[in-house]
Design a protein around this motif. Structure first.
Motif, PDB file in Angstrom:
ATOM      1  N   GLY A   1       0.806  -1.215   0.000  1.00 44.47           N
ATOM      2  CA  GLY A   1       0.000   0.000   0.000  1.00 44.47           C
ATOM      3  C   GLY A   1       0.834   1.257   0.000  1.00 44.47           C
TER       4      GLY A   1
ATOM      5  N   GLN B   1      -7.191  -6.902   1.934  1.00 46.56           N
ATOM      6  CA  GLN B   1      -6.265  -5.823   2.262  1.00 46.56           C
ATOM      7  C   GLN B   1      -5.349  -5.493   1.087  1.00 46.56           C
TER       8      GLN B   1
ATOM      9  N   TRP C   1      -5.555  -2.495  -1.286  1.00 42.12           N
ATOM     10  CA  TRP C   1      -4.996  -1.193  -0.925  1.00 42.12           C
ATOM     11  C   TRP C   1      -3.645  -0.937  -1.555  1.00 42.12           C
TER      12      TRP C   1
ATOM     13  N   ALA D   1      -4.639   2.714  -1.730  1.00 44.97           N
ATOM     14  CA  ALA D   1      -4.162   3.558  -0.627  1.00 44.97           C
ATOM     15  C   ALA D   1      -3.871   4.983  -1.057  1.00 44.97           C
TER      16      ALA D   1
ATOM     17  N   THR E   1      -6.698   7.564  -1.482  1.00 49.42           N
ATOM     18  CA  THR E   1      -7.535   7.853  -0.319  1.00 49.42           C
ATOM     19  C   THR E   1      -6.885   8.950   0.512  1.00 49.42           C
TER      20      THR E   1
ATOM     21  N   GLU F   1      -6.281   8.331   3.750  1.00 53.57           N
ATOM     22  CA  GLU F   1      -5.773   7.621   4.916  1.00 53.57           C
ATOM     23  C   GLU F   1      -4.479   8.302   5.360  1.00 53.57           C
TER      24      GLU F   1
ATOM     25  N   THR G   1      -7.297   2.830  11.750  1.00 54.40           N
ATOM     26  CA  THR G   1      -6.950   3.818  10.721  1.00 54.40           C
ATOM     27  C   THR G   1      -5.973   3.275   9.681  1.00 54.40           C
ATOM     28  N   VAL G   2      -5.568   1.990   9.772  1.00 47.19           N
ATOM     29  CA  VAL G   2      -4.646   1.419   8.796  1.00 47.19           C
ATOM     30  C   VAL G   2      -5.308   0.232   8.100  1.00 47.19           C
ATOM     31  N   TRP G   3      -4.818  -0.091   6.900  1.00 47.54           N
ATOM     32  CA  TRP G   3      -5.462  -1.119   6.072  1.00 47.54           C
ATOM     33  C   TRP G   3      -4.926  -2.522   6.325  1.00 47.54           C
ATOM     34  N   TRP G   4      -3.947  -2.666   7.209  1.00 48.43           N
ATOM     35  CA  TRP G   4      -3.439  -3.990   7.547  1.00 48.43           C
ATOM     36  C   TRP G   4      -3.798  -4.301   9.001  1.00 48.43           C
TER      37      TRP G   4
ATOM     38  N   PRO H   1     -10.348   2.171   5.953  1.00 49.76           N
ATOM     39  CA  PRO H   1      -9.343   1.116   6.148  1.00 49.76           C
ATOM     40  C   PRO H   1      -9.796   0.044   7.124  1.00 49.76           C
ATOM     41  N   HIS H   2     -10.646   0.444   8.090  1.00 47.63           N
ATOM     42  CA  HIS H   2     -11.108  -0.509   9.105  1.00 47.63           C
ATOM     43  C   HIS H   2     -12.016  -1.582   8.535  1.00 47.63           C
TER      44      HIS H   2
END
Length: 500
Positions: A99, A155, A158, A162, A165, A167, A342-345, A477-478
């Motif tokens: 990402g 995931q 992203w 990513a 966005t 984020e 707040t993160v995609w992993w 991301p959540h």
């Protein structure tokens, strides 16, 4: 026609400079795109000499072989279940990597293309042409590989999503890479991307990641990163000869500022990605060294050697940087894990009993500083009070690096714990460190006006003005990540429960 041997034609074809007569130097190489010439005579650039020499025919043959190897490995692995057996922490590491890196690799081709047109030396332009092709390939292959994993984990979407966005991590990476190459001139890109970032950081990082991937059992990712690293090692060589010409012609101060700015900026994002992966996400049995040891052995030693050999000085904030090796990435890890929605992993806490013993051994005092914070989290998790391990609002974010402001767990390590402040254009800017403030103050017109996620939240640009509204603004991301990678198995460990 007679066929010439390589030594007979190579220097001629890679170094076709000529004296301009129909236009001026500034018309052919406008400072906005080429960079300030600092009064260096054009003929001085004819002395530019890259250490890694390559013909177009050799380049194409090498790249074809790399792609054949990488895609063959991927095809073979796709028929197995190796990825399913990879540790959850390692999956977090590569999801974060894709990402943060895939789209910037493609963006780096813009910087290489700018050098391929506006670099002052023909040999430099030749090398940058190969670099443009390299970075295009890197973007493509690092989008294709995670795309093939979408069926296993959403995931990996992203990798492409990513950078489209808001984020916070994507904003931080965009802010850095726009500064480094997308909106930079050719001279700045050579010094800041190819010398500071690639030679100093990512080239060695990719070597380490490839080795770690093989140890973990992620053969596919290891083959991918290895094929990219060899490209990086070659086109990263554009920076050193450019730097040598500046220093040789009395422009050391100008070169020093370019390096000092981007070394700190690179350190910030490098620490966020690599520090967490090495000390927390990589399975304990596969860690060959700590992040601090890696930095000391490879990054610091290399830069010290280069600074000495090129007649440069270490950045003025070097002691601050060395001090942060002990604590900064630990704070980032705690913050990323706590603000995990707040993160995609899925961040791996990496603080089970054995991991804590390892962290204490590598970072004496870790248990008395960061460990105390994790004790509270562990107790809440063991009681099933997971909501107490989740945020209710957003942290303060630095207006330069765009990363949440971190201070040492032990206040005695830093005199001033309040954010650093600059007033400019009727607005108050907050910074995580003196170097971030210094970079802003060096060129406020370049950085002023940009808003962090928190700035936008407070300005009413995020609706509804709640944590849920902020998560939606960040692209959700959540919805794919943001959970503990091991589902709190480390907190339920009976050894840990019996010692706390």
């Amino acid at each position: 026609m007679p066929k010439l041997s390589r030594p007979d034609y190579y220097d001629l074809t890679r170094d076709m400079n000529w004296r301009l007569t129909y236009v001026s130097e500034k018309e052919a190489f406008p400072p906005e795109l080429a960079g300030d010439d600092y009064g260096i005579p054009p003929a001085e650039w004819w002395k530019w000499d890259e250490p890694y020499k390559l013909t177009y025919r050799e380049y194409m043959q090498n790249q074809a072989e790399k792609d054949t190897m990488s895609y063959s490995v991927k095809s073979a692995i796709a028929r197995s279940h190796l990825f399913d057996q990879v540790d959850a922490g390692w999956k977090a590491a590569i999801a974060a990597h894709y990402g943060a890196i895939a789209i910037p690799e493609y963006q780096a081709s813009f910087g290489e293309a700018r050098m391929a047109r506006f670099g002052r030396a023909a040999a430099w332009r030749n090398m940058a042409t190969f670099g443009t092709l390299d970075e295009t390939r890197h973007g493509q292959i690092q989008l294709f590989f995670p795309h093939e994993l979408l069926g296993k984990n959403p995931q990996f979407d992203w990798a492409h999503k990513a950078f489209h966005t808001n984020e916070w991590g994507a904003i931080a990476a965009r802010h850095l890479f726009d500064d480094m190459f997308t909106a930079n001139h050719a001279l700045g890109t050579a010094i800041q991307l190819t010398f500071t970032f690639e030679t100093g950081f990512t080239n060695l990082q990719f070597l380490g990641m490839a080795a770690d991937a093989m140890h973990v059992g992620d053969v596919e990712f290891g083959a991918l990163i290895s094929s990219i690293q060899t490209d990086e090692a070659r086109h990263a060589q554009q920076g050193e000869p450019t730097l040598k010409i500046l220093v040789r012609n009395g422009k050391k101060a100008e070169a020093q500022r370019l390096v000092d700015v981007m070394f700190w900026r690179s350190w910030r994002i490098f620490c966020l990605l690599t520090g967490l992966s090495m000390d927390y996400y990589t399975p304990l049995e596969h860690r060959s060294m700590s992040f601090k040891e890696f930095m000391e052995e490879w990054i610091i030693k290399q830069f010290m050697d280069q600074f000495r050999d090129l007649g440069m000085d270490t950045p003025w904030y070097w002691n601050t940087f060395i001090d942060e090796l002990d604590w900064y990435h630990h704070g980032l890890h705690l913050g990323v894990w706590f603000w995990r929605p707040t993160v995609w992993w899925n961040p791996d806490a990496g603080v089970g009993p054995a991991e804590r013993d390892w962290l204490e051994a590598k970072y004496p005092g870790w248990n008395d500083t960061w460990g105390k914070r994790w004790d509270v989290i562990t107790e809440n998790a063991r009681k099933g009070e997971i909501t107490k391990t989740l945020p209710q609002t957003l942290p303060i974010i630095c207006n330069l690096c765009q990363i949440p402001i971190i201070t040492p767990a032990n206040p005695g390590r830093q005199q001033e714990l309040d954010p650093y402040v600059t007033e400019y254009g009727g607005r108050r800017y907050l910074f995580c460190s003196e170097p971030c403030k210094w970079i802003f103050d060096q060129n406020p017109g370049r950085y002023a006006g940009h808003k962090t996620v928190v700035d936008r939240f407070l300005a009413g640009e995020i609706q509804p003005p709640t944590l849920e509204g902020a998560l939606a603004y960040m692209g959700g991301p959540h919805l794919v990540g943001g959970r503990d990678a091991d589902d709190f198995a480390w907190a339920r460990d009976p050894v840990l429960a019996g010692t706390r």
